[in-house]
Design a protein around this motif. Structure first.
Motif, mmCIF file in Angstrom:
data_model
loop_
_atom_site.group_PDB
_atom_site.id
_atom_site.type_symbol
_atom_site.label_atom_id
_atom_site.label_comp_id
_atom_site.label_asym_id
_atom_site.label_seq_id
_atom_site.Cartn_x
_atom_site.Cartn_y
_atom_site.Cartn_z
ATOM 1 N N SER A 141 0.654 -1.322 -0.024
ATOM 2 C CA SER A 141 0.080 0.126 -0.038
ATOM 3 C C SER A 141 1.031 1.150 -0.059
ATOM 4 C CB SER A 141 -0.963 -0.062 1.148
ATOM 5 O OG SER A 141 -1.736 -1.088 1.136
ATOM 6 N N GLY A 142 1.966 1.199 -0.787
ATOM 7 C CA GLY A 142 2.899 2.370 -0.867
ATOM 8 C C GLY A 142 3.849 2.470 0.300
ATOM 9 N N MET A 143 3.714 1.463 1.221
ATOM 10 C CA MET A 143 4.657 1.934 2.500
ATOM 11 C C MET A 143 5.635 0.449 2.542
ATOM 12 S SD MET A 143 3.065 2.766 6.109
ATOM 13 C CE MET A 143 1.384 2.306 6.010
ATOM 14 N N THR A 144 6.943 1.194 2.713
ATOM 15 C CA THR A 144 7.965 0.299 2.916
ATOM 16 C C THR A 144 8.237 -0.019 4.425
ATOM 17 O OG1 THR A 144 9.787 1.984 3.099
ATOM 18 C CG2 THR A 144 9.310 1.185 0.910
ATOM 19 N N PHE A 145 9.054 -0.881 4.698
ATOM 20 C CA PHE A 145 9.545 -0.968 6.153
ATOM 21 C C PHE A 145 9.694 0.391 6.779
ATOM 22 C CE2 PHE A 145 9.908 -5.737 5.219
ATOM 23 C CZ PHE A 145 9.224 -6.207 6.213
ATOM 24 N N PRO A 146 10.701 1.038 6.660
ATOM 25 C CA PRO A 146 11.118 2.422 6.979
ATOM 26 C C PRO A 146 9.779 3.238 6.935
ATOM 27 C CG PRO A 146 12.692 1.949 5.573
ATOM 28 C CD PRO A 146 11.548 0.915 5.262
ATOM 29 N N ASP A 147 9.005 3.366 5.937
ATOM 30 C CA ASP A 147 7.904 4.061 6.078
ATOM 31 C C ASP A 147 6.918 3.614 7.062
ATOM 32 O OD1 ASP A 147 8.670 5.703 3.790
ATOM 33 O OD2 ASP A 147 7.530 4.142 2.485
ATOM 34 N N ALA A 148 6.824 2.497 7.434
ATOM 35 C CA ALA A 148 5.854 2.104 8.081
ATOM 36 C C ALA A 148 6.362 2.308 9.671
ATOM 37 C CB ALA A 148 5.499 0.439 7.995
ATOM 38 N N ILE A 149 7.720 1.964 9.985
ATOM 39 C CA ILE A 149 8.158 2.370 11.252
ATOM 40 C C ILE A 149 7.919 3.782 11.555
ATOM 41 C CG2 ILE A 149 10.322 2.466 12.776
ATOM 42 C CD1 ILE A 149 9.097 -0.404 12.369
ATOM 43 N N TYR A 150 8.243 4.825 10.574
ATOM 44 C CA TYR A 150 8.086 6.233 10.764
ATOM 45 C C TYR A 150 6.478 6.459 11.125
ATOM 46 C CZ TYR A 150 8.769 11.131 10.572
ATOM 47 O OH TYR A 150 8.804 12.503 10.981
ATOM 48 N N LYS A 151 5.753 6.017 10.038
ATOM 49 C CA LYS A 151 4.272 6.490 10.328
ATOM 50 C C LYS A 151 3.482 5.718 11.276
ATOM 51 C CE LYS A 151 0.480 7.075 7.000
ATOM 52 N NZ LYS A 151 -0.250 6.861 5.792
ATOM 53 N N LEU A 152 3.883 4.582 11.396
ATOM 54 C CA LEU A 152 2.848 3.772 12.396
ATOM 55 C C LEU A 152 3.280 3.637 13.890
ATOM 56 C CD1 LEU A 152 1.799 0.934 9.808
ATOM 57 C CD2 LEU A 152 0.588 3.226 10.257
ATOM 58 N N ALA A 153 4.558 3.705 13.985
ATOM 59 C CA ALA A 153 5.430 3.513 15.218
ATOM 60 C C ALA A 153 5.924 4.994 15.769
ATOM 61 C CB ALA A 153 6.461 2.419 14.969
ATOM 62 N N ARG A 154 6.999 5.532 15.031
ATOM 63 C CA ARG A 154 7.619 6.642 15.653
ATOM 64 C C ARG A 154 6.590 7.642 15.813
ATOM 65 N NH1 ARG A 154 8.549 11.687 15.104
ATOM 66 N NH2 ARG A 154 10.896 12.410 15.692
ATOM 67 N N ASN A 155 6.285 8.200 14.857
ATOM 68 C CA ASN A 155 5.307 9.287 14.906
ATOM 69 C C ASN A 155 4.122 9.278 15.984
ATOM 70 O OD1 ASN A 155 7.052 10.800 13.254
ATOM 71 N ND2 ASN A 155 5.461 10.995 11.634
ATOM 72 N N PRO A 156 3.369 8.061 15.987
ATOM 73 C CA PRO A 156 2.254 8.122 17.066
ATOM 74 C C PRO A 156 2.681 7.792 18.539
ATOM 75 C CG PRO A 156 1.832 6.554 15.223
ATOM 76 C CD PRO A 156 3.228 7.173 15.089
ATOM 77 N N LEU A 157 4.064 6.996 18.436
ATOM 78 C CA LEU A 157 4.447 7.110 20.058
ATOM 79 C C LEU A 157 5.064 8.250 20.270
ATOM 80 C CD1 LEU A 157 5.095 4.798 22.267
ATOM 81 C CD2 LEU A 157 7.174 4.233 21.165
ATOM 82 N N ILE A 158 5.785 9.050 19.581
ATOM 83 C CA ILE A 158 6.336 10.411 20.130
ATOM 84 C C ILE A 158 5.436 11.293 20.293
ATOM 85 C CG2 ILE A 158 7.973 12.209 19.363
ATOM 86 C CD1 ILE A 158 9.410 9.476 20.236
ATOM 87 N N HIS A 159 4.181 11.403 19.301
ATOM 88 C CA HIS A 159 3.393 12.478 19.631
ATOM 89 C C HIS A 159 2.089 12.214 20.170
ATOM 90 C CE1 HIS A 159 5.966 15.181 16.792
ATOM 91 N NE2 HIS A 159 5.893 14.107 15.854
ATOM 92 N N GLU A 160 1.700 10.889 20.244
ATOM 93 C CA GLU A 160 0.331 10.388 21.015
ATOM 94 C C GLU A 160 0.592 9.610 21.899
ATOM 95 O OE1 GLU A 160 -2.095 9.283 17.703
ATOM 96 O OE2 GLU A 160 -1.475 10.902 16.283
ATOM 97 N N SER A 161 1.980 9.312 22.228
ATOM 98 C CA SER A 161 2.206 8.395 23.713
ATOM 99 C C SER A 161 1.764 6.894 23.378
ATOM 100 C CB SER A 161 1.767 8.879 24.559
ATOM 101 O OG SER A 161 2.320 10.318 24.777
ATOM 102 N N GLU A 162 1.341 6.263 21.984
ATOM 103 C CA GLU A 162 1.155 5.125 21.901
ATOM 104 C C GLU A 162 1.392 4.654 20.257
ATOM 105 O OE1 GLU A 162 -2.866 4.149 22.738
ATOM 106 O OE2 GLU A 162 -3.811 5.775 21.460
ATOM 107 N N LEU A 163 1.602 3.309 20.054
ATOM 108 C CA LEU A 163 1.944 3.088 18.758
ATOM 109 C C LEU A 163 0.396 3.231 17.943
ATOM 110 C CD1 LEU A 163 3.893 -0.249 19.162
ATOM 111 C CD2 LEU A 163 4.713 2.101 18.311
ATOM 112 N N ASP A 164 0.317 3.303 16.751
ATOM 113 C CA ASP A 164 -0.992 3.005 15.712
ATOM 114 C C ASP A 164 -1.257 1.821 15.960
ATOM 115 O OD1 ASP A 164 -2.115 2.693 13.462
ATOM 116 O OD2 ASP A 164 -1.788 4.743 13.049
#
Length: 179
Positions: free
Chosen positions: A76-99
């Motif tokens: 769906s247009g996402m590589t492993f680095p994209d998924a880690i950044y978009k679904l793990a890093r950003n939500p965890l840093i900005h929303e305090s939990e993983l997507d």
């Protein structure tokens, strides 16, 4: 004696959290270490691009440790680095939990679908080791004698700093033993 830097302290805490199966805490510690290492490698880039570039650069090591093979997937247009950044890093840093669309466990192995990425716990170890072996971190060290087992070989984390060659040598040795 010099104290360990933020990178090595974050890697150490990430590894300890992962050992306790606290994957959110592990990643919460690890993401700043990834970003700081990426900043050393790509000092002119902003956070998102440098974070993903670093993960892309280190993908072979992460993938080999996580899956015992280099797996390059775009879903769906996402590589492993994209998924880690978009679904793990950003939500965890900005929303305090993983997507909710990303999980880490060993029960299902690797599963990628339209609405969900499940990665094995070993993916987090791969991310940790990717930071440790990055040449930018050659002066890093940790206080404790943490170690990891890769392909039947035991490595102290302090012997792996800035040494990707040790990872590739261990893999080559394992591969030749399997033949």
């Amino acid at each position: 004696m010099q104290k360990p830097t933020a990178i090595s302290r974050r890697v150490e805490q990430s590894a300890l959290s992962a050992q306790n199966n606290d994957f959110e805490a592990s990643l919460l510690h690890l993401f700043p270490a990834i970003d700081k290492t990426a900043q050393l490698r790509y000092p002119k880039d902003k956070v998102g691009p440098r974070f993903k570039k670093f993960l892309h650069d280190q993908h072979d090591i992460v993938s080999l440790i996580a899956f015992n093979n280099v797996i390059n997937i775009t879903h769906s247009g996402m590589t492993f680095p994209d998924a880690i950044y978009k679904l793990a890093r950003n939500p965890l840093i900005h929303e305090s939990e993983l997507d909710k669309r990303i999980t880490f466990n060993n029960e299902c192995g690797l599963e990628i679908s339209e609405n969900h990425w499940n990665l094995p716990k070993s993916y987090i170890l791969g991310l940790c080791i990717a930071v440790v072996v990055a040449p930018e971190n050659r002066r890093e060290w940790i206080n404790h004698s943490l170690s990891c087992r890769l392909w039947g070989c035991e490595y102290r984390i302090n012997q792996l700093w800035a040494r990707p060659d040790l990872i590739y040598d261990a893999l080559r040795q394992q591969t030749s033993l399997q033949r």
